[in-house]
Design a protein around this motif. Structure first.
Motif, PDB file in Angstrom:
ATOM      1  N   VAL A 119       0.838  -1.202   0.000  1.00 55.43           N
ATOM      2  CA  VAL A 119       0.000   0.000   0.000  1.00 55.43           C
ATOM      3  C   VAL A 119       0.873   1.252   0.000  1.00 55.43           C
ATOM      4  CG1 VAL A 119      -1.733   1.326   1.303  1.00 55.43           C
ATOM      5  CG2 VAL A 119      -1.931  -1.164   1.118  1.00 55.43           C
ATOM      6  N   GLY A 120       2.055   1.132   0.589  1.00 52.54           N
ATOM      7  CA  GLY A 120       2.984   2.257   0.623  1.00 52.54           C
ATOM      8  C   GLY A 120       3.415   2.727  -0.754  1.00 52.54           C
ATOM      9  N   LYS A 121       3.274   1.885  -1.771  1.00 53.05           N
ATOM     10  CA  LYS A 121       3.680   2.238  -3.142  1.00 53.05           C
ATOM     11  C   LYS A 121       2.545   2.863  -3.951  1.00 53.05           C
ATOM     12  CE  LYS A 121       7.578   0.188  -2.153  1.00 53.05           C
ATOM     13  NZ  LYS A 121       8.771   1.000  -1.831  1.00 53.05           N
ATOM     14  N   ARG A 122       1.346   2.939  -3.364  1.00 45.46           N
ATOM     15  CA  ARG A 122       0.184   3.449  -4.101  1.00 45.46           C
ATOM     16  C   ARG A 122       0.077   4.975  -4.001  1.00 45.46           C
ATOM     17  NH1 ARG A 122      -5.013  -0.305  -2.489  1.00 45.46           N
ATOM     18  NH2 ARG A 122      -3.978  -2.344  -2.564  1.00 45.46           N
ATOM     19  N   LEU A 123      -0.626   5.531  -4.975  1.00 42.01           N
ATOM     20  CA  LEU A 123      -0.999   6.937  -4.888  1.00 42.01           C
ATOM     21  C   LEU A 123      -2.126   7.085  -3.872  1.00 42.01           C
ATOM     22  CD1 LEU A 123      -1.092   7.893  -8.671  1.00 42.01           C
ATOM     23  CD2 LEU A 123       0.520   8.798  -6.970  1.00 42.01           C
ATOM     24  N   ILE A 124      -2.095   8.170  -3.117  1.00 42.14           N
ATOM     25  CA  ILE A 124      -3.122   8.393  -2.103  1.00 42.14           C
ATOM     26  C   ILE A 124      -4.515   8.420  -2.722  1.00 42.14           C
ATOM     27  CG2 ILE A 124      -4.029  10.125  -0.490  1.00 42.14           C
ATOM     28  CD1 ILE A 124      -1.180  10.713   0.357  1.00 42.14           C
ATOM     29  N   ARG A 125      -4.627   8.957  -3.925  1.00 41.22           N
ATOM     30  CA  ARG A 125      -5.950   9.048  -4.545  1.00 41.22           C
ATOM     31  C   ARG A 125      -6.541   7.682  -4.885  1.00 41.22           C
ATOM     32  NH1 ARG A 125      -3.059  11.213  -9.214  1.00 41.22           N
ATOM     33  NH2 ARG A 125      -3.053   9.695 -10.920  1.00 41.22           N
ATOM     34  N   LYS A 126      -5.728   6.631  -4.826  1.00 36.85           N
ATOM     35  CA  LYS A 126      -6.197   5.278  -5.130  1.00 36.85           C
ATOM     36  C   LYS A 126      -6.728   4.555  -3.882  1.00 36.85           C
ATOM     37  CE  LYS A 126      -4.803   5.178  -9.524  1.00 36.85           C
ATOM     38  NZ  LYS A 126      -5.728   4.971 -10.656  1.00 36.85           N
ATOM     39  N   LEU A 127      -6.647   5.198  -2.731  1.00 35.24           N
ATOM     40  CA  LEU A 127      -7.048   4.548  -1.485  1.00 35.24           C
ATOM     41  C   LEU A 127      -8.548   4.689  -1.239  1.00 35.24           C
ATOM     42  CD1 LEU A 127      -4.187   5.600   0.984  1.00 35.24           C
ATOM     43  CD2 LEU A 127      -4.277   3.641  -0.579  1.00 35.24           C
ATOM     44  N   SER A 128      -9.123   3.686  -0.602  1.00 31.02           N
ATOM     45  CA  SER A 128     -10.531   3.733  -0.202  1.00 31.02           C
ATOM     46  C   SER A 128     -10.681   4.626   1.032  1.00 31.02           C
ATOM     47  CB  SER A 128     -11.025   2.325   0.139  1.00 31.02           C
ATOM     48  OG  SER A 128     -10.362   1.852   1.314  1.00 31.02           O
ATOM     49  N   ARG A 129     -11.930   4.927   1.386  1.00 34.83           N
ATOM     50  CA  ARG A 129     -12.188   5.771   2.553  1.00 34.83           C
ATOM     51  C   ARG A 129     -11.595   5.161   3.825  1.00 34.83           C
ATOM     52  NH1 ARG A 129     -16.187   9.000   5.088  1.00 34.83           N
ATOM     53  NH2 ARG A 129     -15.062   9.850   6.891  1.00 34.83           N
ATOM     54  N   GLY A 130     -11.797   3.856   3.998  1.00 30.20           N
ATOM     55  CA  GLY A 130     -11.254   3.191   5.178  1.00 30.20           C
ATOM     56  C   GLY A 130      -9.735   3.231   5.219  1.00 30.20           C
ATOM     57  N   MET A 131      -9.102   3.062   4.048  1.00 27.53           N
ATOM     58  CA  MET A 131      -7.636   3.129   3.985  1.00 27.53           C
ATOM     59  C   MET A 131      -7.137   4.537   4.309  1.00 27.53           C
ATOM     60  SD  MET A 131      -6.485   0.816   0.725  1.00 27.53           S
ATOM     61  CE  MET A 131      -6.370  -0.969   0.851  1.00 27.53           C
ATOM     62  N   LEU A 132      -7.872   5.553   3.855  1.00 29.41           N
ATOM     63  CA  LEU A 132      -7.482   6.931   4.172  1.00 29.41           C
ATOM     64  C   LEU A 132      -7.529   7.177   5.673  1.00 29.41           C
ATOM     65  CD1 LEU A 132      -9.256   8.903   1.297  1.00 29.41           C
ATOM     66  CD2 LEU A 132      -6.783   8.647   1.632  1.00 29.41           C
ATOM     67  N   GLN A 133      -8.532   6.594   6.341  1.00 32.35           N
ATOM     68  CA  GLN A 133      -8.612   6.730   7.799  1.00 32.35           C
ATOM     69  C   GLN A 133      -7.402   6.074   8.457  1.00 32.35           C
ATOM     70  OE1 GLN A 133     -10.857   9.230   8.016  1.00 32.35           O
ATOM     71  NE2 GLN A 133     -11.641   8.283   9.877  1.00 32.35           N
ATOM     72  N   ARG A 134      -7.026   4.920   7.965  1.00 31.72           N
ATOM     73  CA  ARG A 134      -5.850   4.232   8.508  1.00 31.72           C
ATOM     74  C   ARG A 134      -4.578   5.044   8.249  1.00 31.72           C
ATOM     75  NH1 ARG A 134      -6.519  -2.069   8.727  1.00 31.72           N
ATOM     76  NH2 ARG A 134      -8.766  -2.333   8.547  1.00 31.72           N
ATOM     77  N   LEU A 135      -4.501   5.658   7.068  1.00 29.22           N
ATOM     78  CA  LEU A 135      -3.348   6.489   6.753  1.00 29.22           C
ATOM     79  C   LEU A 135      -3.274   7.683   7.705  1.00 29.22           C
ATOM     80  CD1 LEU A 135      -0.935   7.131   4.938  1.00 29.22           C
ATOM     81  CD2 LEU A 135      -2.510   8.303   3.377  1.00 29.22           C
ATOM     82  N   GLY A 136      -4.441   8.255   8.035  1.00 27.79           N
ATOM     83  CA  GLY A 136      -4.469   9.347   8.998  1.00 27.79           C
ATOM     84  C   GLY A 136      -3.931   8.927  10.347  1.00 27.79           C
ATOM     85  N   LEU A 137      -4.257   7.713  10.762  1.00 22.55           N
ATOM     86  CA  LEU A 137      -3.716   7.185  12.018  1.00 22.55           C
ATOM     87  C   LEU A 137      -2.207   6.976  11.929  1.00 22.55           C
ATOM     88  CD1 LEU A 137      -6.202   4.478  13.388  1.00 22.55           C
ATOM     89  CD2 LEU A 137      -5.361   6.504  14.583  1.00 22.55           C
ATOM     90  N   ALA A 138      -1.751   6.470  10.784  1.00 22.02           N
ATOM     91  CA  ALA A 138      -0.314   6.253  10.589  1.00 22.02           C
ATOM     92  C   ALA A 138       0.441   7.576  10.663  1.00 22.02           C
ATOM     93  CB  ALA A 138      -0.064   5.568   9.243  1.00 22.02           C
ATOM     94  N   GLN A 139      -0.119   8.606  10.049  1.00 20.13           N
ATOM     95  CA  GLN A 139       0.501   9.935  10.103  1.00 20.13           C
ATOM     96  C   GLN A 139       0.602  10.409  11.545  1.00 20.13           C
ATOM     97  OE1 GLN A 139      -1.943  13.023   8.530  1.00 20.13           O
ATOM     98  NE2 GLN A 139      -0.377  14.598   8.668  1.00 20.13           N
ATOM     99  N   LEU A 140      -0.465  10.216  12.325  1.00 20.67           N
ATOM    100  CA  LEU A 140      -0.456  10.615  13.734  1.00 20.67           C
ATOM    101  C   LEU A 140       0.632   9.873  14.503  1.00 20.67           C
ATOM    102  CD1 LEU A 140      -3.503  11.083  16.056  1.00 20.67           C
ATOM    103  CD2 LEU A 140      -1.708   9.494  16.724  1.00 20.67           C
ATOM    104  N   LEU A 141       0.762   8.567  14.246  1.00 20.21           N
ATOM    105  CA  LEU A 141       1.722   7.749  14.984  1.00 20.21           C
ATOM    106  C   LEU A 141       3.164   8.190  14.762  1.00 20.21           C
ATOM    107  CD1 LEU A 141       0.167   4.215  14.395  1.00 20.21           C
ATOM    108  CD2 LEU A 141       0.330   5.413  16.574  1.00 20.21           C
TER     109      LEU A 141
END
Length: 312
Positions: free
Chosen positions: A133-155
Motif C-alpha cells: 500500500v505504501g507504493k500506491r498513490l493516495i488518490r487510489k485509497l478507499s475511505r477506510g484506507m485513508l482513515q488508517r493512513l491518517g492514524l499512521a501519520q499521527l503515529l
C-alpha cells in the motif's frame, strides 16, 4: 479522577460565529481532562463537539474563556510538539505516494532521519496497511484506507496527547477493532486521548469518561471505568433457595454498603470501592448463600444518549 491534577483545563469556554447574525456554538464549557485519560465527546450532530476539538487544537480562537494544556497555552510550540490529530475527513495531497507522504510527515514531526524507514514501515503495520500500500498513490485509497493512513501519520509524531475526530468513520469492523486495540495500547503507554465519535459502542469500550454535549453545552459527564472515587452499582444474583430481603439488607448494613433494591434472586448495591464488593461477597458466602453471578452494572451509552436527548 477528581483528585488528579488536570492535564487539560477548560474554563468558561465560549465560541461564537458571525458578525451580524451571531451563532453561539459553545457556551460556558468547563472541563478537566487528566493525564493518561481516554475521554469521549458524545452528542448529536451540530452539538459543538468538533468546534470544541478545534479550540483544543488551537485551530479555532475562543470568543471567551481559556484552555490550558499542561499549564500552557494551546498555541505554545511545546504543546504542538506533543499533540497528534486525526480529523474526521483528512485532506491529503492525493497526488503523493503513500510512502513518500509518510516520510514527509516524519520529517515535519522532527523525528530522526536515521529511523525514517523503520518508523514508516512500523506505522503502516500498526494501522493494518500492507507494505505494498505504501507504493500506491493516495488518490487510489478507499475511505477506510485513508482513515488508517491518517492514524499512521499521527503515529509518526509519537504524540503524548491525541485528538481523534470520528476515527472509525468509513472503516470496516476489522478497522474498528484495530483502532480499539491502538487505544488500549496508548492507555498502557500513558497517552492522553480525546475522542469525538458517534460509535457509542466503541466509545464505551475504551473511554474512562465521556461528556454529553448538546446545543454547545455540557449536559452531563459520566464515569465509565470504576475508580477508587467512583460510586458503582454492584449486582449479585443467587441460585435457589434465594436469601430473603431482610437478610440481604442486614448483610449490606453490617458491611456499611447501601442496598438499593432486592428482587427475587438478585439485589443491587451502591459501592464506593471495589473492596466493599469483595467484602460483601465474602459475607454472603459466609452465611452459605449460593451466589450464581456478581458483576458491576454496565453503563449503556446509547441509553445515556437517549436520556439526555429526552431531557432537552
Amino acid at each position: 479522577m477528581s483528585q488528579q491534577t488536570a492535564f487539560i483545563q477548560i474554563n468558561n469556554l465560549s465560541k461564537t460565529y458571525g458578525l451580524f447574525f451571531k451563532f453561539r456554538a459553545l457556551t460556558d464549557i468547563n472541563l478537566n481532562i487528566h493525564k493518561g485519560e481516554t475521554f469521549g465527546l458524545i452528542g448529536p450532530n451540530g452539538a459543538g463537539k468538533t468546534t470544541l476539538m478545534g479550540c483544543l487544537l488551537g485551530l479555532l480562537k475562543p470568543s471567551a474563556g481559556t484552555i490550558l494544556i499542561d499549564n500552557k497555552s494551546v498555541n505554545e510550540i511545546s504543546v504542538k510538539a506533543l499533540t497528534g490529530f486525526m480529523p474526521e475527513r483528512s485532506n491529503f495531497d492525493a497526488w503523493m505516494i503513500v510512502e513518500n507522504f509518510l516520510h514527509y510527515h516524519h520529517m515535519l514531526a522532527r523525528q530522526p532521519e536515521s529511523t525514517a524507514n523503520e518508523d514508516v514501515t512500523k506505522a503502516l503495520a500498526d494501522v493494518g496497511l500492507e507494505p505494498e500500500v505504501g507504493k500506491r498513490l493516495i488518490r487510489k485509497l478507499s475511505r477506510g484506507m485513508l482513515q488508517r493512513l491518517g492514524l499512521a501519520q499521527l503515529l509518526l509524531g509519537k504524540p503524548d496527547l491525541c485528538f481523534l475526530d470520528e476515527p472509525t468513520s468509513g472503516m470496516d469492523p476489522l478497522g474498528m477493532s484495530l483502532v480499539r486495540e491502538l487505544l488500549f495500547r496508548w492507555k498502557q503507554e500513558g497517552k492522553t486521548v480525546v475522542i469525538n465519535s458517534h460509535h457509542l459502542d466503541q466509545v464505551e469500550k475504551v473511554c474512562d469518561r465521556v461528556a454529553f454535549i448538546d446545543n454547545g453545552k455540557i449536559r452531563s459527564i459520566e464515569e465509565l471505568v470504576p475508580t477508587a472515587q467512583t460510586k458503582q452499582i454492584f449486582v449479585i444474583q443467587w441460585a435457589k433457595p434465594y436469601p430473603n430481603e431482610d437478610l440481604v439488607r442486614k448483610v449490606a448494613q453490617d458491611n456499611q454498603v447501601e442496598c438499593q433494591s432486592v428482587s427475587d434472586g438478585s439485589a443491587r448495591f451502591l459501592l464506593t470501592s471495589k473492596t466493599q464488593g469483595s467484602n460483601l461477597l465474602r459475607a454472603f458466602v459466609g452465611i452459605n448463600t449460593q451466589i450464581e453471578q456478581a458483576s458491576y452494572e454496565h453503563k449503556d451509552l446509547v441509553e445515556l444518549f437517549r436520556r439526555n436527548n429526552a431531557t432537552q
